[in-house]
Design an enzyme around this catalytic site. Sequence first.
Site, short mmCIF file in Angstrom:
data_model
loop_
_atom_site.label_atom_id
_atom_site.label_comp_id
_atom_site.label_asym_id
_atom_site.label_seq_id
_atom_site.Cartn_x
_atom_site.Cartn_y
_atom_site.Cartn_z
N ASP A 282 0.82 -1.20 0.00
CA ASP A 282 0.00 0.00 0.00
C ASP A 282 0.86 1.26 0.00
O ASP A 282 0.67 2.14 -0.83
CB ASP A 282 -0.99 -0.01 1.19
CG ASP A 282 -0.31 -0.21 2.54
OD1 ASP A 282 0.91 -0.50 2.58
OD2 ASP A 282 -1.00 -0.10 3.57
N THR B 286 9.63 -2.01 5.39
CA THR B 286 8.76 -3.14 5.06
C THR B 286 9.08 -3.67 3.66
O THR B 286 9.24 -4.88 3.46
CB THR B 286 7.28 -2.70 5.14
OG1 THR B 286 7.04 -2.17 6.45
CG2 THR B 286 6.34 -3.85 4.87
N ASP C 174 6.95 4.02 3.20
CA ASP C 174 7.16 5.12 4.14
C ASP C 174 8.67 5.15 4.45
O ASP C 174 9.43 5.70 3.67
CB ASP C 174 6.27 4.84 5.36
CG ASP C 174 6.18 5.99 6.33
OD1 ASP C 174 5.94 7.12 5.90
OD2 ASP C 174 6.35 5.76 7.54
P1 IMP Z 1 7.58 1.42 6.15
O1 IMP Z 1 8.09 0.07 6.54
O2 IMP Z 1 7.98 2.48 7.13
O3 IMP Z 1 7.87 1.81 4.73
O4 IMP Z 1 6.06 1.37 6.36
C1 IMP Z 1 5.19 0.90 5.50
C2 IMP Z 1 3.92 0.57 6.22
O5 IMP Z 1 3.58 1.54 7.26
C3 IMP Z 1 2.80 0.65 5.26
O6 IMP Z 1 2.64 -0.59 4.59
C4 IMP Z 1 1.63 0.99 6.16
O7 IMP Z 1 1.10 -0.20 6.70
C5 IMP Z 1 2.22 1.82 7.26
N1 IMP Z 1 2.00 3.24 6.98
C6 IMP Z 1 2.89 4.15 6.57
N2 IMP Z 1 2.33 5.34 6.36
C7 IMP Z 1 1.00 5.18 6.64
C8 IMP Z 1 -0.14 6.06 6.57
O8 IMP Z 1 -0.08 7.24 6.20
N3 IMP Z 1 -1.33 5.49 6.92
C9 IMP Z 1 -1.47 4.20 7.31
N4 IMP Z 1 -0.44 3.35 7.35
C10 IMP Z 1 0.80 3.83 7.02
MG MG Z 2 1.34 -2.11 5.30
#
Ligand code: IMP
Ligand code: MG
Length: 176
Positions: free
Chosen positions: A99, A106, A102
């Site tokens: 989705d 992940t 960030d």
């Molecule tokens: P990362 O591992 O920091 O890139 O995070 C990715 C995950 O954080 C995404 O798959 C989302 O599940 C969650 N996430 C990041 N930003 C948002 C947001 O604005 N709304 C809801 N979930 C988010």
């Molecule tokens: Mg996610």
Amino acid sequence: MTVVRTLFDEAEIARRVEQLGGEVAAMLPKDAAVVGLLKGSFVFVADLARALARSGLTPSIEFLKLSSYGAARTSSGEVRLVSDLTADMAGRQVLLADDIVDTGRTLAFARSLLLGRGAERVVTCALIDKPSRREVDINADVVGFTVPDVFVVGYGIDHAERYRYLPYIATIDPDP
Ligand code: IMP
Ligand code: MG
């Protein structure tokens, strides 16, 4: 009171996902495997899979469930495997779909997991990219929408397990 503001409406999302399907289909063989990350990508993968089919692919669909440990918003956030794939990825060409990218933790974790399982190639696709929040050196190969540092919900994406059902993508202000 939480304020919900539409950022991308249903028609805009549908148009963009259709384009992504075409873009991604051109990069992959007919029998590629789509691997979605739960829970956030479940709506996106459902629509993307059908867009890929309209572009001639017959992909298998798999899901991985990951969770961020600690605050995903700090550099100490770590990713954990909660529920594994049920299919063998050895020698497969894989489309990894999430989705939101960030911090990038992940996507980086999932990508190396798939390569570790013997995937021949992993193409990454994110519906939403927040490049200003990146902490890990990774970018999705294909991105739907780029947004600034806002918190979004809807179209599968939650805030504390709420709002996944919204058919559009919205921003919410953090609770006071
Ligand atoms: P990362 O591992 O920091 O890139 O995070 C990715 C995950 O954080 C995404 O798959 C989302 O599940 C969650 N996430 C990041 N930003 C948002 C947001 O604005 N709304 C809801 N979930 C988010
Ligand atoms: Mg996610």
